[in-house]
Design a protein around this motif. Structure first.
Motif, PDB file in Angstrom:
ATOM      1  N   ASP A 274      -7.960-115.946  -6.728  1.00  0.00           N
ATOM      2  CA  ASP A 274      -9.499-116.366  -6.825  1.00  0.00           C
ATOM      3  C   ASP A 274      -9.622-118.000  -7.023  1.00  0.00           C
ATOM      4  O   ASP A 274     -10.700-118.426  -7.421  1.00  0.00           O
ATOM      5  CB  ASP A 274     -10.166-115.376  -7.695  1.00  0.00           C
TER       6      ASP A 274
ATOM      7  N   TRP B 195      -2.107-109.692  -7.801  1.00  0.00           N
ATOM      8  CA  TRP B 195      -3.167-109.911  -8.877  1.00  0.00           C
ATOM      9  C   TRP B 195      -4.221-108.800  -8.916  1.00  0.00           C
ATOM     10  O   TRP B 195      -5.026-108.399  -8.008  1.00  0.00           O
ATOM     11  CB  TRP B 195      -3.885-111.240  -9.162  1.00  0.00           C
ATOM     12  N   ASN B 196      -3.968-107.706  -9.788  1.00  0.00           N
ATOM     13  CA  ASN B 196      -5.036-106.593  -9.975  1.00  0.00           C
ATOM     14  C   ASN B 196      -5.921-107.101 -10.993  1.00  0.00           C
ATOM     15  O   ASN B 196      -6.014-107.183 -11.960  1.00  0.00           O
ATOM     16  CB  ASN B 196      -4.248-105.618 -10.696  1.00  0.00           C
ATOM     17  N   SER B 197      -7.239-107.647 -10.341  1.00  0.00           N
ATOM     18  CA  SER B 197      -8.541-108.078 -11.108  1.00  0.00           C
ATOM     19  C   SER B 197      -9.003-107.018 -12.099  1.00  0.00           C
ATOM     20  O   SER B 197      -9.372-107.332 -13.018  1.00  0.00           O
ATOM     21  CB  SER B 197      -9.238-108.731  -9.968  1.00  0.00           C
ATOM     22  N   SER B 198      -9.168-105.803 -11.686  1.00  0.00           N
ATOM     23  CA  SER B 198      -9.822-104.998 -12.416  1.00  0.00           C
ATOM     24  C   SER B 198      -8.915-104.590 -13.624  1.00  0.00           C
ATOM     25  O   SER B 198      -9.612-104.225 -14.807  1.00  0.00           O
ATOM     26  CB  SER B 198      -9.823-103.626 -11.746  1.00  0.00           C
ATOM     27  N   ALA B 199      -7.749-104.749 -13.459  1.00  0.00           N
ATOM     28  CA  ALA B 199      -6.862-104.343 -14.967  1.00  0.00           C
ATOM     29  C   ALA B 199      -6.775-105.782 -15.568  1.00  0.00           C
ATOM     30  O   ALA B 199      -6.207-105.637 -16.932  1.00  0.00           O
ATOM     31  CB  ALA B 199      -5.604-103.746 -14.504  1.00  0.00           C
ATOM     32  N   GLY B 200      -6.716-106.777 -14.817  1.00  0.00           N
ATOM     33  CA  GLY B 200      -6.475-108.122 -15.614  1.00  0.00           C
ATOM     34  C   GLY B 200      -5.084-108.302 -15.696  1.00  0.00           C
ATOM     35  O   GLY B 200      -4.621-109.065 -16.495  1.00  0.00           O
TER      36      GLY B 200
ATOM     37  N   LYS C  64       0.215-109.158 -18.380  1.00  0.00           N
ATOM     38  CA  LYS C  64      -0.978-109.721 -18.732  1.00  0.00           C
ATOM     39  C   LYS C  64      -0.927-111.344 -19.216  1.00  0.00           C
ATOM     40  O   LYS C  64      -0.031-111.795 -19.684  1.00  0.00           O
ATOM     41  CB  LYS C  64      -1.651-109.048 -20.020  1.00  0.00           C
TER      42      LYS C  64
END
Length: 211
Positions: free
Chosen positions: A101, A125-130, A39
């Motif tokens: 992004d 990068w897992n955008s949904s999990a941040g 994170k």
């Protein structure tokens, strides 16, 4: 929740001969395994990164001042290859990761990985999990160093060994001696040729995607 930036279930930060610190596997890791979910300490918006130096400096001052003690220590423990004395800006440019992004993130764990031109991990990068996910791209043995690649090989001018080594020295202050850069002259020329062909194919694929 307290975060351990030095050790996880599958990995730990340790001294690496000739490299300072790095990350090694605590156990055998099969290919495809999710090794780390990192994170960001903070995320820098794309316009701040590109607008002007004052905007970035002001953003970094505020972002770092808002970190708790543990996260602040993790930030300042990261390398700065741009300055003799560490600065927020130098640490940022040495360690920031593109999040896909246009934004960039400060990743306290994955930033510890050293470079290889033939890395054994890949990040996403897992955008949904941040979180930035780090996965093994091949089997990694217990005690083996985890590596990632600091360069985008789809960008022109990074296929040949001397090109890569010069870019890494200019950007990060070291001459790469990974297993690929340590090949004999003959084998290195063969590797350069394969990478050039792969780069040309990636360019062709992008043209198809853009069509």
């Amino acid at each position: 929740m307290e975060m351990n930036y030095q050790e996880g279930v599958l990995w730990k930060v340790t001294a690496i001969d000739g490299k300072g610190e790095g990350v090694i596997a605590k156990t055998d890791i099969p290919p495809g395994t999710l090794v780390v979910e990192d994170k960001p300490l903070f995320i820098v918006p794309s316009h701040v990164h590109t607008e002007d130096s004052n905007s970035l400096d002001m953003f970094l001052d505020e972002a770092v001042s808002n970190l708790n003690e543990e996260s602040s220590t993790a930030f300042y423990s990261l390398a700065d290859f741009q300055n003799v004395e560490k600065s927020k800006r130098g640490i940022y440019f040495t360690n920031c990761f593109s999040l896909g992004d246009g934004n960039t993130g400060m990743l306290p764990i994955i930033s510890r990985l050293n470079h290889s031109c033939s890395p054994n991990t890949e990040f996403y990068w897992n955008s949904s999990a941040g979180v930035e996910e780090l996965r093994a791209t091949r089997g990694i043995a217990r005690g083996e160093e985890l590596t990632d690649c600091y360069l985008d090989f789809t960008t022109e001018g990074r296929c040949r060994r001397e090109e890569r080594r010069m870019l890494l020295h200019q950007g990060y202050g070291f001459w790469c001696t990974c297993e690929v850069c340590d090949l004999t002259e003959e084998l290195s020329e063969e590797d350069d040729k394969l990478r050039t062909e792969a780069n040309a194919l990636s360019v062709d694929c992008k043209k198809v995607d853009d069509y």
